[in-house]
Design an enzyme around this catalytic site. Structure first.
Site: not given
Ligand code: ZN
Ligand code: ADP
Length: 356
Positions: A116, A138, A222, A240, A243, A247, A260
């Site tokens: 957990r 993330k 950031k 983004n 992005h 993407h 990327h």
């Molecule tokens: Zn990136």
């Protein structure tokens, strides 16, 4: 050494950045680890070069997976859980993510879910991971149905960045990190953009002292965004920039021949053109961005894909919230915002303009 505080209240942590910081024991890290059991998650490439090196400063078991984004899967997670149980990790133990973005993502997700949730430490070894994944929390894995579809927000206890790791990183990987660095400058900080423009030679020649400075700057920028918007409800969307287009290009290339950072570089070029076309940004600013990307050796156009197909891919990007296409566009170097009034025709026309 540079120390950046990521101020997230109870989940606050420090990022320590220095060339050679992992050459000797790190007090701040040892204070956190104490006598606890540690499992270091890393991939085969990083392990081959640095396992011995890192073992000299962290007393740890290892869980090693085959390098490559295609292994950022639930199957690899299963193996990590298995290794964690075998190594005797309990609720007080620590998982370390040692490597690029892939290692960080799966190690962090493993830490967020094992028993957990246990403590997590991050030691990024790619430029992209140093400036991007070391702030923001993330974590996650890909599913066959799409990238990053399962995951969690899970903040590390500390992040250790040793720029020496960049010396073994393939040049193409350095370039991918540089695309993300240019992104921070364009969306948030015109002084930082000036600094990059004036020091292209140091960027190309991997001047580690300079890299220490700019990595710290990106982490600071950031950290500010993430502090304002930890769970990505608002401001964080500016990260983004480039992005949505990027993407779409990566997806069309089947996540193969376009990396990327390269997708992001082309994406920023399309976005800047679009901003100029709709009279949101002056052409001179778009040209400055273009010149910097080119001088660094990053791509600003594509050849193999159909513009309409790229637009279709954009519409299925999971970051899209409703039928309108929301795009981050710069109004000048150093400032960007989320716009929701850009038409399909303007978007396709900008995409078309960057096809060779
Ligand atoms: Zn990136
Ligand atoms: P990112 O998403 O940060 O680019 P990846 O985890 O996909 O990171 O890493 C990119 C590639 O670089 C992988 O093949 C990885 O094994 C390799 N790699 C990571 N760090 C280093 C390093 N310091 N030196 C050499 N290769 C590295």
């Amino acid at each position: 050494m540079k120390k950046i505080k990521v101020d997230l209240g109870e989940r606050a942590y420090d990022i320590l950045i220095s060339a050679g910081i992992t050459n000797s024991p790190i007090k701040e890290l040892n204070d956190i680890l104490g006598e606890r059991k540690i499992l270091t998650v890393t991939d085969t490439n990083v392990s081959e070069i640095y396992k011995l090196h890192i073992s000299q400063i962290i007393d740890s078991e290892f869980s090693i997976f085959q390098a490559g984004e295609e292994n950022k899967t639930l199957e690899t997670m299963g193996k990590i859980y298995h290794d964690a149980v075998c190594a005797g990790l309990n609720r007080k133990s620590v998982i370390t993510g040692f490597g690029g973005g892939v290692s960080g993502d799966i190690a962090g997700f493993a830490a967020s879910s094992y028993m957990r949730g246990i403590d997590f430490v991050q030691i990024p070894t790619t430029l992209l991971a140093m400036v991007d994944s070391s702030v923001g929390g993330k974590t996650g894995v890909d599913l066959p149905e799409g990238k990053n579809l399962v995951g969690a927000f899970w903040q590390p206890q500390i992040v250790i960045i040793d720029t020496h790791f960049l010396q073994t990183l393939p040049k193409r990987e350095i370039l991918c990190g540089l695309a993300e660095i240019v992104k921070y400058a364009v969306i948030m900080d015109s002084d930082f953009f000036d600094l990059l423009e004036q020091n292209v030679d140091k960027l190309i020649n991997l001047d580690l002292e300079f890299y220490e400075k700019i990595i710290a700057k990106c982490c600071e920028l950031k950290a500010y965004v993430v502090k304002e918007d930890e769970k990505e409800n608002g401001l964080r969307a500016i990260l983004n920039y480039g992005h949505t287009f990027g993407h779409a290009i990566e997806k069309e290339a089947n996540y193969g021949e376009i990396q990327h950072g390269e997708g992001v570089s082309i994406g920023m070029s399309i976005a800047a053109d679009l901003a100029v076309n709709v009279r949101y940004m002056q052409k001179e600013d778009a040209i400055r961005q273009e010149n910097l990307l080119k001088q660094l050796g990053l791509p600003t156009s594509y050849s193999n894909f159909q513009p309409e197909k790229l637009f279709e891919n954009m519409s299925s990007d999971k970051k899209k919230q409703d039928s309108k296409t929301r795009l981050i566009l710069p109004s000048q170097i150093g400032i960007a915002s989320l716009l929701d009034y850009i038409t399909k025709e303007d978007i396709i026309s900008a995409i078309r303009g960057r096809k060779n």
